[in-house]
Design a protein around this motif. Structure first.
Motif, PDB file in Angstrom:
ATOM      1  N   GLY A  35       0.791  -1.225   0.000  1.00 42.33           N
ATOM      2  CA  GLY A  35       0.000   0.000   0.000  1.00 42.33           C
ATOM      3  C   GLY A  35       0.824   1.275   0.000  1.00 42.33           C
ATOM      4  O   GLY A  35       0.266   2.363  -0.023  1.00 42.33           O
ATOM      5  N   PHE A  36       2.147   1.161   0.021  1.00 46.69           N
ATOM      6  CA  PHE A  36       3.009   2.340   0.038  1.00 46.69           C
ATOM      7  C   PHE A  36       3.586   2.657  -1.336  1.00 46.69           C
ATOM      8  O   PHE A  36       4.350   3.601  -1.477  1.00 46.69           O
ATOM      9  N   ILE A  37       3.262   1.848  -2.331  1.00 42.55           N
ATOM     10  CA  ILE A  37       3.726   2.090  -3.699  1.00 42.55           C
ATOM     11  C   ILE A  37       2.488   2.307  -4.567  1.00 42.55           C
ATOM     12  O   ILE A  37       1.580   1.484  -4.597  1.00 42.55           O
ATOM     13  N   HIS A  38       2.465   3.436  -5.267  1.00 39.32           N
ATOM     14  CA  HIS A  38       1.333   3.783  -6.114  1.00 39.32           C
ATOM     15  C   HIS A  38       1.838   4.007  -7.531  1.00 39.32           C
ATOM     16  O   HIS A  38       2.944   4.517  -7.729  1.00 39.32           O
ATOM     17  N   THR A  39       1.041   3.635  -8.519  1.00 34.61           N
ATOM     18  CA  THR A  39       1.452   3.810  -9.911  1.00 34.61           C
ATOM     19  C   THR A  39       0.419   4.655 -10.656  1.00 34.61           C
ATOM     20  O   THR A  39      -0.779   4.553 -10.412  1.00 34.61           O
ATOM     21  N   TYR A  40       0.935   5.488 -11.543  1.00 39.22           N
ATOM     22  CA  TYR A  40       0.119   6.354 -12.376  1.00 39.22           C
ATOM     23  C   TYR A  40       0.693   6.324 -13.786  1.00 39.22           C
ATOM     24  O   TYR A  40       1.899   6.240 -13.962  1.00 39.22           O
ATOM     25  N   VAL A  41      -0.177   6.442 -14.767  1.00 34.89           N
ATOM     26  CA  VAL A  41       0.274   6.516 -16.156  1.00 34.89           C
ATOM     27  C   VAL A  41      -0.261   7.804 -16.746  1.00 34.89           C
ATOM     28  O   VAL A  41      -1.443   8.127 -16.596  1.00 34.89           O
ATOM     29  N   TYR A  42       0.623   8.547 -17.409  1.00 37.86           N
ATOM     30  CA  TYR A  42       0.239   9.798 -18.030  1.00 37.86           C
ATOM     31  C   TYR A  42       0.712   9.788 -19.477  1.00 37.86           C
ATOM     32  O   TYR A  42       1.876   9.493 -19.745  1.00 37.86           O
ATOM     33  N   LEU A  43      -0.170  10.091 -20.391  1.00 38.17           N
ATOM     34  CA  LEU A  43       0.160  10.158 -21.810  1.00 38.17           C
ATOM     35  C   LEU A  43       0.490  11.601 -22.149  1.00 38.17           C
ATOM     36  O   LEU A  43      -0.389  12.456 -22.180  1.00 38.17           O
ATOM     37  N   GLY A  44       1.766  11.907 -22.300  1.00 39.39           N
ATOM     38  CA  GLY A  44       2.210  13.264 -22.573  1.00 39.39           C
ATOM     39  C   GLY A  44       3.624  13.471 -22.063  1.00 39.39           C
ATOM     40  O   GLY A  44       4.380  12.528 -21.894  1.00 39.39           O
ATOM     41  N   THR A  45       3.964  14.703 -21.791  1.00 41.55           N
ATOM     42  CA  THR A  45       5.324  15.006 -21.355  1.00 41.55           C
ATOM     43  C   THR A  45       5.462  14.841 -19.841  1.00 41.55           C
ATOM     44  O   THR A  45       4.470  14.877 -19.108  1.00 41.55           O
ATOM     45  N   LEU A  46       6.689  14.710 -19.407  1.00 41.96           N
ATOM     46  CA  LEU A  46       6.984  14.546 -17.986  1.00 41.96           C
ATOM     47  C   LEU A  46       6.502  15.731 -17.145  1.00 41.96           C
ATOM     48  O   LEU A  46       5.835  15.529 -16.129  1.00 41.96           O
ATOM     49  N   PRO A  47       6.778  16.980 -17.520  1.00 37.73           N
ATOM     50  CA  PRO A  47       6.299  18.100 -16.691  1.00 37.73           C
ATOM     51  C   PRO A  47       4.775  18.137 -16.562  1.00 37.73           C
ATOM     52  O   PRO A  47       4.254  18.466 -15.504  1.00 37.73           O
ATOM     53  N   GLU A  48       4.054  17.767 -17.625  1.00 41.09           N
ATOM     54  CA  GLU A  48       2.598  17.745 -17.542  1.00 41.09           C
ATOM     55  C   GLU A  48       2.125  16.689 -16.550  1.00 41.09           C
ATOM     56  O   GLU A  48       1.186  16.919 -15.789  1.00 41.09           O
ATOM     57  N   GLY A  49       2.776  15.525 -16.562  1.00 36.02           N
ATOM     58  CA  GLY A  49       2.420  14.463 -15.625  1.00 36.02           C
ATOM     59  C   GLY A  49       2.703  14.849 -14.190  1.00 36.02           C
ATOM     60  O   GLY A  49       1.902  14.591 -13.286  1.00 36.02           O
ATOM     61  N   VAL A  50       3.838  15.499 -13.964  1.00 38.41           N
ATOM     62  CA  VAL A  50       4.192  15.960 -12.619  1.00 38.41           C
ATOM     63  C   VAL A  50       3.214  17.032 -12.159  1.00 38.41           C
ATOM     64  O   VAL A  50       2.789  17.050 -11.004  1.00 38.41           O
ATOM     65  N   LYS A  51       2.826  17.908 -13.070  1.00 31.80           N
ATOM     66  CA  LYS A  51       1.861  18.953 -12.722  1.00 31.80           C
ATOM     67  C   LYS A  51       0.528  18.339 -12.318  1.00 31.80           C
ATOM     68  O   LYS A  51      -0.120  18.804 -11.379  1.00 31.80           O
ATOM     69  N   GLU A  52       0.117  17.273 -13.011  1.00 27.98           N
ATOM     70  CA  GLU A  52      -1.137  16.609 -12.666  1.00 27.98           C
ATOM     71  C   GLU A  52      -1.076  16.012 -11.255  1.00 27.98           C
ATOM     72  O   GLU A  52      -2.031  16.118 -10.489  1.00 27.98           O
ATOM     73  N   LEU A  53       0.050  15.403 -10.906  1.00 34.40           N
ATOM     74  CA  LEU A  53       0.205  14.885  -9.544  1.00 34.40           C
ATOM     75  C   LEU A  53       0.243  16.023  -8.526  1.00 34.40           C
ATOM     76  O   LEU A  53      -0.261  15.881  -7.416  1.00 34.40           O
ATOM     77  N   ALA A  54       0.854  17.141  -8.913  1.00 36.13           N
ATOM     78  CA  ALA A  54       0.927  18.289  -8.003  1.00 36.13           C
ATOM     79  C   ALA A  54      -0.469  18.826  -7.698  1.00 36.13           C
ATOM     80  O   ALA A  54      -0.744  19.260  -6.584  1.00 36.13           O
ATOM     81  N   GLU A  55      -1.342  18.800  -8.690  1.00 32.09           N
ATOM     82  CA  GLU A  55      -2.708  19.260  -8.479  1.00 32.09           C
ATOM     83  C   GLU A  55      -3.444  18.374  -7.482  1.00 32.09           C
ATOM     84  O   GLU A  55      -4.344  18.818  -6.795  1.00 32.09           O
ATOM     85  N   GLN A  56      -3.041  17.103  -7.420  1.00 31.11           N
ATOM     86  CA  GLN A  56      -3.647  16.174  -6.457  1.00 31.11           C
ATOM     87  C   GLN A  56      -2.908  16.202  -5.116  1.00 31.11           C
ATOM     88  O   GLN A  56      -3.236  15.451  -4.215  1.00 31.11           O
ATOM     89  N   GLN A  57      -1.885  17.048  -5.016  1.00 34.56           N
ATOM     90  CA  GLN A  57      -1.069  17.199  -3.811  1.00 34.56           C
ATOM     91  C   GLN A  57      -0.443  15.872  -3.387  1.00 34.56           C
ATOM     92  O   GLN A  57      -0.455  15.499  -2.223  1.00 34.56           O
ATOM     93  N   LEU A  58       0.124  15.157  -4.364  1.00 40.31           N
ATOM     94  CA  LEU A  58       0.714  13.854  -4.092  1.00 40.31           C
ATOM     95  C   LEU A  58       2.234  13.851  -4.207  1.00 40.31           C
ATOM     96  O   LEU A  58       2.821  12.825  -4.484  1.00 40.31           O
ATOM     97  N   GLU A  59       2.868  14.995  -3.992  1.00 36.46           N
ATOM     98  CA  GLU A  59       4.319  14.994  -4.110  1.00 36.46           C
ATOM     99  C   GLU A  59       4.951  15.945  -3.111  1.00 36.46           C
ATOM    100  O   GLU A  59       4.486  17.052  -2.893  1.00 36.46           O
ATOM    101  N   ASP A  60       6.012  15.448  -2.501  1.00 32.04           N
ATOM    102  CA  ASP A  60       6.830  16.268  -1.617  1.00 32.04           C
ATOM    103  C   ASP A  60       8.231  16.438  -2.185  1.00 32.04           C
ATOM    104  O   ASP A  60       8.915  17.399  -1.887  1.00 32.04           O
ATOM    105  N   VAL A  61       8.653  15.458  -2.996  1.00 26.99           N
ATOM    106  CA  VAL A  61       9.950  15.508  -3.644  1.00 26.99           C
ATOM    107  C   VAL A  61       9.875  14.676  -4.926  1.00 26.99           C
ATOM    108  O   VAL A  61       9.124  13.704  -5.010  1.00 26.99           O
ATOM    109  N   ILE A  62      10.645  15.094  -5.935  1.00 29.97           N
ATOM    110  CA  ILE A  62      10.746  14.348  -7.186  1.00 29.97           C
ATOM    111  C   ILE A  62      12.156  13.780  -7.244  1.00 29.97           C
ATOM    112  O   ILE A  62      13.130  14.521  -7.129  1.00 29.97           O
ATOM    113  N   VAL A  63      12.281  12.468  -7.411  1.00 28.49           N
ATOM    114  CA  VAL A  63      13.581  11.818  -7.523  1.00 28.49           C
ATOM    115  C   VAL A  63      13.755  11.415  -8.975  1.00 28.49           C
ATOM    116  O   VAL A  63      12.975  10.627  -9.507  1.00 28.49           O
TER     117      VAL A  63
END
Length: 134
Positions: free
Chosen positions: A83-111
């Protein structure tokens, strides 16, 4: 520390992610954090589907299915509680995918691994989320 750790993954690339996974696992174990594997399907794949409008949905379904299988394989490399590993698939560019996760407030750091999508590093720096480039 970091409770939500995002690892962007180009699902059609075979680059070395070992160091990024090791650091993300360390941060997750130290702070009981969650790892979010963001699989993104590069933009050039969308160009391929433009010529075949009738098969567009089927192609997207197949690509997403392959991406989810690849992310599941990568998730097995991480040693974290269930339950501590989550997967998401985004069709598009990396910054757009990260922005989508940011809108869901699911990120504290990007590795991000040093060999992964270095062209996007400048775009990722525009976000207010810390970026750990390994």
């Amino acid at each position: 520390m970091y409770r939500n750790i995002v690892i962007p993954v180009n699902v059609f690339s075979r680059d070395d992610r070992e160091q990024a996974f090791c650091h993300a696992q360390f941060f997750a174990n130290v702070s009981s954090g969650h790892v979010h594997l963001l699989g993104f399907i590069p933009e050039y794949v969308r160009i391929l589907e433009r010529g075949y409008v009738s098969d567009m949905h089927r192609l997207e379904y197949v690509l997403r299915d392959q991406a989810l299988r690849r992310l599941a394989t990568l998730a097995e490399q991480l040693v974290l509680p269930e339950g501590f590993i989550h997967t998401y698939v985004y069709l598009g560019t990396l910054p757009e995918g990260v922005k989508e996760l940011a809108e869901q407030q699911l990120e504290d750091v990007i590795v991000l691994g040093a060999t992964q999508e270095l062209g996007f590093v400048d775009m990722l720096r525009q976000f207010s989320v810390p970026l750990l480039l390994i």
